[in-house]
Scaffold this motif. Structure first.
Motif, PDB file in Angstrom:
ATOM      1  N   CYS A 158       0.890  -1.279   0.026  1.00  0.00           N
ATOM      2  CA  CYS A 158      -0.064  -0.098  -0.234  1.00  0.00           C
ATOM      3  C   CYS A 158       0.927   1.248   0.031  1.00  0.00           C
ATOM      4  CB  CYS A 158      -0.926   0.032   1.334  1.00  0.00           C
ATOM      5  SG  CYS A 158      -1.993   1.349   1.303  1.00  0.00           S
ATOM      6  N   GLY A 159       0.677   2.179  -0.950  1.00  0.00           N
ATOM      7  CA  GLY A 159       1.612   3.530  -0.912  1.00  0.00           C
ATOM      8  C   GLY A 159       2.570   3.169  -1.927  1.00  0.00           C
ATOM      9  N   ALA A 160       2.789   1.986  -2.716  1.00  0.00           N
ATOM     10  CA  ALA A 160       3.969   1.927  -3.616  1.00  0.00           C
ATOM     11  C   ALA A 160       3.916   2.445  -4.754  1.00  0.00           C
ATOM     12  CB  ALA A 160       4.105   0.296  -3.644  1.00  0.00           C
ATOM     13  N   PRO A 161       5.206   3.159  -5.263  1.00  0.00           N
ATOM     14  CA  PRO A 161       5.103   4.042  -6.492  1.00  0.00           C
ATOM     15  C   PRO A 161       4.674   3.264  -7.494  1.00  0.00           C
ATOM     16  CG  PRO A 161       7.197   3.970  -5.347  1.00  0.00           C
ATOM     17  CD  PRO A 161       6.329   3.137  -4.518  1.00  0.00           C
ATOM     18  N   SER A 162       4.157   4.058  -8.291  1.00  0.00           N
ATOM     19  CA  SER A 162       3.605   3.164  -9.629  1.00  0.00           C
ATOM     20  C   SER A 162       4.596   3.923 -10.737  1.00  0.00           C
ATOM     21  CB  SER A 162       2.383   3.478  -9.978  1.00  0.00           C
ATOM     22  OG  SER A 162       1.917   3.017 -11.498  1.00  0.00           O
TER      23      SER A 162
ATOM     24  N   VAL B  30      -5.530  -0.051  -5.754  1.00  0.00           N
ATOM     25  CA  VAL B  30      -6.146   1.137  -6.712  1.00  0.00           C
ATOM     26  C   VAL B  30      -5.023   2.093  -7.126  1.00  0.00           C
ATOM     27  CG1 VAL B  30      -7.724   2.790  -6.791  1.00  0.00           C
ATOM     28  CG2 VAL B  30      -8.313   0.911  -5.618  1.00  0.00           C
ATOM     29  N   ARG B  31      -4.971   2.400  -8.204  1.00  0.00           N
ATOM     30  CA  ARG B  31      -3.959   3.249  -8.800  1.00  0.00           C
ATOM     31  C   ARG B  31      -4.330   4.742  -8.522  1.00  0.00           C
ATOM     32  NH1 ARG B  31      -1.117   4.201 -14.650  1.00  0.00           N
ATOM     33  NH2 ARG B  31       0.652   5.365 -13.761  1.00  0.00           N
ATOM     34  N   VAL B  32      -3.708   5.590  -7.793  1.00  0.00           N
ATOM     35  CA  VAL B  32      -4.303   6.994  -7.637  1.00  0.00           C
ATOM     36  C   VAL B  32      -3.289   7.752  -8.145  1.00  0.00           C
ATOM     37  CG1 VAL B  32      -4.483   8.709  -5.838  1.00  0.00           C
ATOM     38  CG2 VAL B  32      -5.046   6.431  -5.362  1.00  0.00           C
ATOM     39  N   ARG B  33      -3.628   8.620  -9.104  1.00  0.00           N
ATOM     40  CA  ARG B  33      -2.937   9.493 -10.193  1.00  0.00           C
ATOM     41  C   ARG B  33      -2.070  10.503  -9.210  1.00  0.00           C
ATOM     42  NH1 ARG B  33      -5.672  12.383 -14.714  1.00  0.00           N
ATOM     43  NH2 ARG B  33      -6.558  13.100 -13.057  1.00  0.00           N
ATOM     44  N   GLY B  34      -0.835  11.014  -9.681  1.00  0.00           N
ATOM     45  CA  GLY B  34      -0.228  12.124  -9.039  1.00  0.00           C
ATOM     46  C   GLY B  34      -0.867  13.135  -9.359  1.00  0.00           C
ATOM     47  N   SER B  35      -0.578  14.469  -8.689  1.00  0.00           N
ATOM     48  CA  SER B  35      -1.012  15.544  -9.024  1.00  0.00           C
ATOM     49  C   SER B  35      -0.250  16.281 -10.234  1.00  0.00           C
ATOM     50  CB  SER B  35      -0.946  16.553  -7.755  1.00  0.00           C
ATOM     51  OG  SER B  35       0.504  16.709  -7.838  1.00  0.00           O
ATOM     52  N   ALA B  36      -0.820  17.089 -10.908  1.00  0.00           N
ATOM     53  CA  ALA B  36      -0.422  17.845 -12.078  1.00  0.00           C
ATOM     54  C   ALA B  36       1.014  18.661 -11.893  1.00  0.00           C
ATOM     55  CB  ALA B  36      -1.313  18.809 -12.854  1.00  0.00           C
ATOM     56  N   ASP B  37       1.234  18.782 -10.609  1.00  0.00           N
ATOM     57  CA  ASP B  37       2.546  19.550 -10.503  1.00  0.00           C
ATOM     58  C   ASP B  37       3.850  18.508 -10.361  1.00  0.00           C
ATOM     59  OD1 ASP B  37       2.132  18.042  -8.006  1.00  0.00           O
ATOM     60  OD2 ASP B  37       2.491  19.501  -6.674  1.00  0.00           O
ATOM     61  N   GLY B  38       3.654  17.414 -10.893  1.00  0.00           N
ATOM     62  CA  GLY B  38       4.611  16.375 -11.178  1.00  0.00           C
ATOM     63  C   GLY B  38       4.832  15.352 -10.116  1.00  0.00           C
ATOM     64  N   ALA B  39       3.819  14.878  -9.223  1.00  0.00           N
ATOM     65  CA  ALA B  39       3.813  13.937  -8.269  1.00  0.00           C
ATOM     66  C   ALA B  39       3.488  12.767  -8.907  1.00  0.00           C
ATOM     67  CB  ALA B  39       2.801  14.317  -7.191  1.00  0.00           C
ATOM     68  N   PRO B  40       4.187  11.489  -8.269  1.00  0.00           N
ATOM     69  CA  PRO B  40       4.120  10.458  -9.302  1.00  0.00           C
ATOM     70  C   PRO B  40       2.608   9.747  -8.757  1.00  0.00           C
ATOM     71  CG  PRO B  40       5.878  10.092  -7.761  1.00  0.00           C
ATOM     72  CD  PRO B  40       5.481  11.691  -7.747  1.00  0.00           C
ATOM     73  N   SER B  41       2.311   8.894  -9.407  1.00  0.00           N
ATOM     74  CA  SER B  41       1.239   7.889  -8.987  1.00  0.00           C
ATOM     75  C   SER B  41       1.757   6.919  -7.966  1.00  0.00           C
ATOM     76  CB  SER B  41       0.355   7.340 -10.150  1.00  0.00           C
ATOM     77  OG  SER B  41       1.270   6.561 -10.975  1.00  0.00           O
ATOM     78  N   HIS B  42       0.808   6.524  -7.427  1.00  0.00           N
ATOM     79  CA  HIS B  42       1.045   5.252  -6.276  1.00  0.00           C
ATOM     80  C   HIS B  42      -0.208   4.414  -6.478  1.00  0.00           C
ATOM     81  CE1 HIS B  42       3.921   8.315  -4.937  1.00  0.00           C
ATOM     82  NE2 HIS B  42       4.534   7.323  -4.289  1.00  0.00           N
TER      83      HIS B  42
ATOM     84  N   TYR C 252      -2.542   1.966  -3.976  1.00  0.00           N
ATOM     85  CA  TYR C 252      -3.129   2.001  -2.735  1.00  0.00           C
ATOM     86  C   TYR C 252      -4.300   0.807  -2.572  1.00  0.00           C
ATOM     87  CZ  TYR C 252      -0.932   6.440  -2.069  1.00  0.00           C
ATOM     88  OH  TYR C 252      -0.166   7.578  -1.715  1.00  0.00           O
ATOM     89  N   CYS C 253      -4.439   0.355  -1.117  1.00  0.00           N
ATOM     90  CA  CYS C 253      -5.433  -0.359  -1.063  1.00  0.00           C
ATOM     91  C   CYS C 253      -6.887   0.364  -1.190  1.00  0.00           C
ATOM     92  CB  CYS C 253      -5.474  -1.087   0.367  1.00  0.00           C
ATOM     93  SG  CYS C 253      -5.339   0.054   1.690  1.00  0.00           S
ATOM     94  N   PRO C 254      -7.881  -0.424  -1.579  1.00  0.00           N
ATOM     95  CA  PRO C 254      -9.021   0.106  -1.740  1.00  0.00           C
ATOM     96  C   PRO C 254      -9.830   0.752  -0.543  1.00  0.00           C
ATOM     97  CG  PRO C 254      -9.619  -1.881  -2.165  1.00  0.00           C
ATOM     98  CD  PRO C 254      -7.940  -1.696  -1.853  1.00  0.00           C
TER      99      PRO C 254
END
Length: 99
Positions: free
Chosen positions: A47-51, A64-76, A78-80
């Protein structure tokens, strides 16, 4: 006129005053209880592993893959449920709700 700090404080001497004070404070007296952390550590593996950019498959089933923000944060990943909701909220806060 004396300032508020200089005025004598009246004690709560009557039983009615004491009962009203307890009712006002809802019975809260003494030291407060220790607060638990708002965001507890998740016990789910990965949970919280970088994608990565090429990693489309979740590291564990149901993630569940949570997209990063538009400022360049990567997606990770997470558990649902709670963790994914917190991650989405944090990403929205970073960008002001515009991802």
């Amino acid at each position: 006129m004396p300032t508020r700090a200089q005025r004598p404080r009246l004690t709560q001497s009557s039983p009615g005053q004491k009962a009203a004070d307890i009712a006002y404070k809802a019975g809260l007296t003494g030291t407060p209880l220790p607060q638990s952390p708002i965001v507890a550590v998740c016990a789910v593996d990965h949970c919280g592993a970088p994608s990565g950019r090429r990693q489309r498959k979740p590291p564990a089933t149901g993630m569940v893959r949570v997209r990063g923000s538009a400022d360049g944060a990567p997606s990770h990943w997470y558990c649902p449920g709670r963790c994914a909701a917190i991650a989405n909220a944090r990403a929205d806060l970073r960008t002001g709700g515009h991802r």
